[in-house]
Design a protein around this motif. Structure first.
Motif, PDB file in Angstrom:
ATOM      1  N   PRO A   1      22.116 -18.136 -37.697  1.00  0.00           N
ATOM      2  CA  PRO A   1      21.307 -17.060 -38.286  1.00  0.00           C
ATOM      3  C   PRO A   1      20.673 -17.379 -39.643  1.00  0.00           C
ATOM      4  O   PRO A   1      19.539 -16.940 -39.893  1.00  0.00           O
ATOM      5  CB  PRO A   1      22.305 -15.903 -38.384  1.00  0.00           C
ATOM      6  CG  PRO A   1      23.286 -16.166 -37.284  1.00  0.00           C
ATOM      7  CD  PRO A   1      23.435 -17.658 -37.267  1.00  0.00           C
ATOM      8  N   PRO A   2      21.344 -18.120 -40.543  1.00  0.00           N
ATOM      9  CA  PRO A   2      20.693 -18.376 -41.836  1.00  0.00           C
ATOM     10  C   PRO A   2      19.379 -19.148 -41.731  1.00  0.00           C
ATOM     11  O   PRO A   2      18.584 -19.136 -42.681  1.00  0.00           O
ATOM     12  CB  PRO A   2      21.746 -19.208 -42.597  1.00  0.00           C
ATOM     13  CG  PRO A   2      23.042 -18.827 -41.982  1.00  0.00           C
ATOM     14  CD  PRO A   2      22.728 -18.627 -40.528  1.00  0.00           C
ATOM     15  N   LEU A   3      19.149 -19.810 -40.596  1.00  0.00           N
ATOM     16  CA  LEU A   3      17.939 -20.599 -40.426  1.00  0.00           C
ATOM     17  C   LEU A   3      16.758 -19.767 -39.919  1.00  0.00           C
ATOM     18  O   LEU A   3      15.663 -20.306 -39.740  1.00  0.00           O
ATOM     19  CB  LEU A   3      18.203 -21.757 -39.453  1.00  0.00           C
ATOM     20  CG  LEU A   3      19.303 -22.730 -39.892  1.00  0.00           C
ATOM     21  CD1 LEU A   3      19.544 -23.771 -38.811  1.00  0.00           C
ATOM     22  CD2 LEU A   3      18.937 -23.397 -41.211  1.00  0.00           C
ATOM     23  N   ASP A   4      16.982 -18.492 -39.666  1.00  0.00           N
ATOM     24  CA  ASP A   4      15.923 -17.626 -39.140  1.00  0.00           C
ATOM     25  C   ASP A   4      15.874 -16.337 -39.952  1.00  0.00           C
ATOM     26  O   ASP A   4      16.527 -15.347 -39.604  1.00  0.00           O
ATOM     27  CB  ASP A   4      16.173 -17.322 -37.664  1.00  0.00           C
ATOM     28  CG  ASP A   4      15.136 -16.379 -37.068  1.00  0.00           C
ATOM     29  OD1 ASP A   4      14.118 -16.108 -37.746  1.00  0.00           O
ATOM     30  OD2 ASP A   4      15.342 -15.921 -35.933  1.00  0.00           O
ATOM     31  N   PRO A   5      15.106 -16.321 -41.041  1.00  0.00           N
ATOM     32  CA  PRO A   5      15.030 -15.106 -41.869  1.00  0.00           C
ATOM     33  C   PRO A   5      14.510 -13.895 -41.107  1.00  0.00           C
ATOM     34  O   PRO A   5      14.766 -12.759 -41.507  1.00  0.00           O
ATOM     35  CB  PRO A   5      14.065 -15.510 -42.996  1.00  0.00           C
ATOM     36  CG  PRO A   5      14.110 -16.996 -43.043  1.00  0.00           C
ATOM     37  CD  PRO A   5      14.331 -17.428 -41.623  1.00  0.00           C
ATOM     38  N   SER A   6      13.777 -14.102 -40.015  1.00  0.00           N
ATOM     39  CA  SER A   6      13.248 -12.968 -39.253  1.00  0.00           C
ATOM     40  C   SER A   6      14.343 -12.215 -38.507  1.00  0.00           C
ATOM     41  O   SER A   6      14.166 -11.053 -38.140  1.00  0.00           O
ATOM     42  CB  SER A   6      12.198 -13.454 -38.243  1.00  0.00           C
ATOM     43  OG  SER A   6      12.814 -14.075 -37.121  1.00  0.00           O
ATOM     44  N   GLY A   7      15.464 -12.884 -38.243  1.00  0.00           N
ATOM     45  CA  GLY A   7      16.565 -12.256 -37.511  1.00  0.00           C
ATOM     46  C   GLY A   7      16.392 -12.218 -36.011  1.00  0.00           C
ATOM     47  O   GLY A   7      17.257 -11.701 -35.300  1.00  0.00           O
ATOM     48  N   ARG A   8      15.301 -12.792 -35.486  1.00  0.00           N
ATOM     49  CA  ARG A   8      15.070 -12.625 -34.055  1.00  0.00           C
ATOM     50  C   ARG A   8      15.987 -13.495 -33.196  1.00  0.00           C
ATOM     51  O   ARG A   8      16.295 -13.123 -32.063  1.00  0.00           O
ATOM     52  CB  ARG A   8      13.609 -12.892 -33.698  1.00  0.00           C
ATOM     53  CG  ARG A   8      13.085 -14.301 -33.890  1.00  0.00           C
ATOM     54  CD  ARG A   8      11.588 -14.325 -33.567  1.00  0.00           C
ATOM     55  NE  ARG A   8      10.964 -15.625 -33.696  1.00  0.00           N
ATOM     56  CZ  ARG A   8      10.446 -16.103 -34.817  1.00  0.00           C
ATOM     57  NH1 ARG A   8      10.547 -15.383 -35.932  1.00  0.00           N
ATOM     58  NH2 ARG A   8       9.860 -17.275 -34.850  1.00  0.00           N
ATOM     59  N   THR A   9      16.469 -14.628 -33.740  1.00  0.00           N
ATOM     60  CA  THR A   9      17.308 -15.495 -32.910  1.00  0.00           C
ATOM     61  C   THR A   9      18.609 -14.804 -32.530  1.00  0.00           C
ATOM     62  O   THR A   9      19.056 -14.880 -31.379  1.00  0.00           O
ATOM     63  CB  THR A   9      17.596 -16.826 -33.620  1.00  0.00           C
ATOM     64  OG1 THR A   9      16.358 -17.444 -33.980  1.00  0.00           O
ATOM     65  CG2 THR A   9      18.375 -17.769 -32.707  1.00  0.00           C
ATOM     66  N   GLU A  10      19.233 -14.112 -33.471  1.00  0.00           N
ATOM     67  CA  GLU A  10      20.497 -13.456 -33.122  1.00  0.00           C
ATOM     68  C   GLU A  10      20.274 -12.287 -32.165  1.00  0.00           C
ATOM     69  O   GLU A  10      21.153 -11.984 -31.338  1.00  0.00           O
ATOM     70  CB  GLU A  10      21.257 -13.002 -34.373  1.00  0.00           C
ATOM     71  CG  GLU A  10      20.517 -12.056 -35.277  1.00  0.00           C
ATOM     72  CD  GLU A  10      20.277 -12.644 -36.664  1.00  0.00           C
ATOM     73  OE1 GLU A  10      20.540 -11.917 -37.650  1.00  0.00           O
ATOM     74  OE2 GLU A  10      19.822 -13.792 -36.762  1.00  0.00           O
ATOM     75  N   ILE A  11      19.100 -11.640 -32.228  1.00  0.00           N
ATOM     76  CA  ILE A  11      18.813 -10.583 -31.262  1.00  0.00           C
ATOM     77  C   ILE A  11      18.586 -11.181 -29.872  1.00  0.00           C
ATOM     78  O   ILE A  11      19.063 -10.645 -28.860  1.00  0.00           O
ATOM     79  CB  ILE A  11      17.599  -9.743 -31.719  1.00  0.00           C
ATOM     80  CG1 ILE A  11      17.971  -8.949 -32.970  1.00  0.00           C
ATOM     81  CG2 ILE A  11      17.132  -8.820 -30.610  1.00  0.00           C
ATOM     82  CD1 ILE A  11      16.862  -8.098 -33.525  1.00  0.00           C
ATOM     83  N   VAL A  12      17.876 -12.297 -29.815  1.00  0.00           N
ATOM     84  CA  VAL A  12      17.710 -13.011 -28.543  1.00  0.00           C
ATOM     85  C   VAL A  12      19.071 -13.391 -27.975  1.00  0.00           C
ATOM     86  O   VAL A  12      19.348 -13.204 -26.783  1.00  0.00           O
ATOM     87  CB  VAL A  12      16.827 -14.264 -28.744  1.00  0.00           C
ATOM     88  CG1 VAL A  12      16.906 -15.191 -27.547  1.00  0.00           C
ATOM     89  CG2 VAL A  12      15.379 -13.859 -28.995  1.00  0.00           C
ATOM     90  N   ALA A  13      19.953 -13.928 -28.821  1.00  0.00           N
ATOM     91  CA  ALA A  13      21.291 -14.311 -28.361  1.00  0.00           C
ATOM     92  C   ALA A  13      22.079 -13.098 -27.875  1.00  0.00           C
ATOM     93  O   ALA A  13      22.754 -13.146 -26.843  1.00  0.00           O
ATOM     94  CB  ALA A  13      22.047 -15.018 -29.484  1.00  0.00           C
ATOM     95  N   ALA A  14      21.984 -11.991 -28.613  1.00  0.00           N
ATOM     96  CA  ALA A  14      22.708 -10.782 -28.219  1.00  0.00           C
ATOM     97  C   ALA A  14      22.208 -10.267 -26.871  1.00  0.00           C
ATOM     98  O   ALA A  14      23.006  -9.811 -26.029  1.00  0.00           O
ATOM     99  CB  ALA A  14      22.558  -9.700 -29.285  1.00  0.00           C
ATOM    100  N   LYS A  15      20.889 -10.346 -26.632  1.00  0.00           N
ATOM    101  CA  LYS A  15      20.373  -9.888 -25.347  1.00  0.00           C
ATOM    102  C   LYS A  15      20.820 -10.816 -24.218  1.00  0.00           C
ATOM    103  O   LYS A  15      21.135 -10.351 -23.113  1.00  0.00           O
ATOM    104  CB  LYS A  15      18.852  -9.778 -25.375  1.00  0.00           C
ATOM    105  CG  LYS A  15      18.296  -9.164 -24.095  1.00  0.00           C
ATOM    106  CD  LYS A  15      16.859  -8.721 -24.215  1.00  0.00           C
ATOM    107  CE  LYS A  15      16.369  -8.085 -22.919  1.00  0.00           C
ATOM    108  NZ  LYS A  15      14.988  -7.574 -23.037  1.00  0.00           N
TER     109      LYS A  15
END
Length: 299
Positions: free
Chosen positions: A271-285
């Motif tokens: 997550p620290p590498l993606d300030p937009s936060g979209r990677t963790e949402i993609v992972a959660a989905k």
């Protein structure tokens, strides 16, 4: 797990959405493995489990594509495995020990990584109960090096160690587009290799209807299988990958074919590498869709 596991083995940083069931009632058990000791480019995977859980609350519990809802599933979030900082051997041993019990109890298991090496500990634990396990890897990288910087245990060698465990023909690799020539040769010689995720899923689905019918499956999803435009928050991004819908369809293809997924993981979210936060949402989905697509039958 809620006092039922060995003292000191677990810590609870949060809970994935709708994972409200007690351990005994659960059919799925979630476990975080915040390992980050062998990453070779950019760090941040230790924060993956906590931020994936947090991001899950930005989603709905209902999947319209599957017409299933997490609220209808019995899911227990055991928390994170407590890991000794800087000690790789003990970290892997603790992850394996923590995961062995839910697998032995017949629970389906989903692990939130952490770097990809957590898969080795999870597969080791799964093989105790499922010696005929087939491993399915969705990944941008082959991860089949025998050594990386002289070390046999690394996120770059994890699938080589898994192949050592499960044996030829029992590792399916879908999506790799990066690796040494020797790794690709090994993948084609001893595993089942498909550069295209969808093509690989269709080929595996055909075998799940035949010689692999009912065989237990371990599904490992490295978030970097996706194109970096979709999931930039990962340590070793590799351009040229599929979009989210393509990976989602591959998961559905395996589910429709009756894949008996007994354990899974989603790893390498940093997550620290993606300030937009979209990677963790993609992972959660992805976690939500895996939990629903392969929901175990009620006891």
């Amino acid at each position: 797990m809620d006092g039922e596991q060995a003292p000191g083995l677990w810590e609870r940083p949060g809970r994935f959405m709708a994972a409200e069931a007690g351990y005994d009632a659960a059919r799925w058990v979630l476990a975080g493995a915040p390992l980050e000791l062998t990453v070779s480019y950019r760090a941040g995977t230790r924060w993956g489990p906590a931020r994936i859980r947090e991001a899950s609350y930005a989603l709905e519990t209902y999947s319209p594509d599957l017409d299933r809802d997490l609220e209808e599933q019995a899911i227990h979030d055991a928390g994170d495995v407590a890991l000794p900082l800087g000690n790789l051997g003990q970290s892997l041993a603790r992850i394996e020990a923590a995961l062995r019990r839910p697998l032995a109890d017949g629970k389906a298991l989903l692990v939130l990584g952490g770097e990809h090496l957590v898969t080795l500990a999870a597969v080791n634990a799964a093989l105790d109960r499922y010696p005929d396990l087939v491993v399915v890897q969705l990944d941008a990288h082959t991860d089949l090096r025998d050594r990386y910087l002289g070390e046999p245990y690394s996120h770059a060698t994890v699938m080589r160690r898994v192949l050592d465990l499960v044996g030829p023909g029992r590792l399916w690799q879908l999506g790799p587009r990066s690796g040494l020539r020797e790794e690709f040769e090994l993948a084609r010689r001893e595993g089942r290799f498909f550069r295209d995720v969808g093509e690989g899923a269709e080929a595996l689905a055909a075998e799940l209807a035949g010689p692999l019918r009912g065989v237990p499956v371990y599904l490992t999803v490295d978030i970097d299988v996706l194109d970096p435009a979709v999931a930039p928050g990962t340590g070793t991004p590799e351009p040229g990958g599929p979009d989210f819908a393509t990976v989602q369809r591959a998961i559905y293809t395996l589910a429709r074919a009756g894949a008996r997924v007994v354990a899974a993981d989603v790893v390498e979210t940093a997550p620290p590498l993606d300030p937009s936060g979209r990677t963790e949402i993609v992972a959660a989905k992805l976690v939500r869709e895996i939990l629903l697509a392969f929901a175990p039958a009620a006891a």
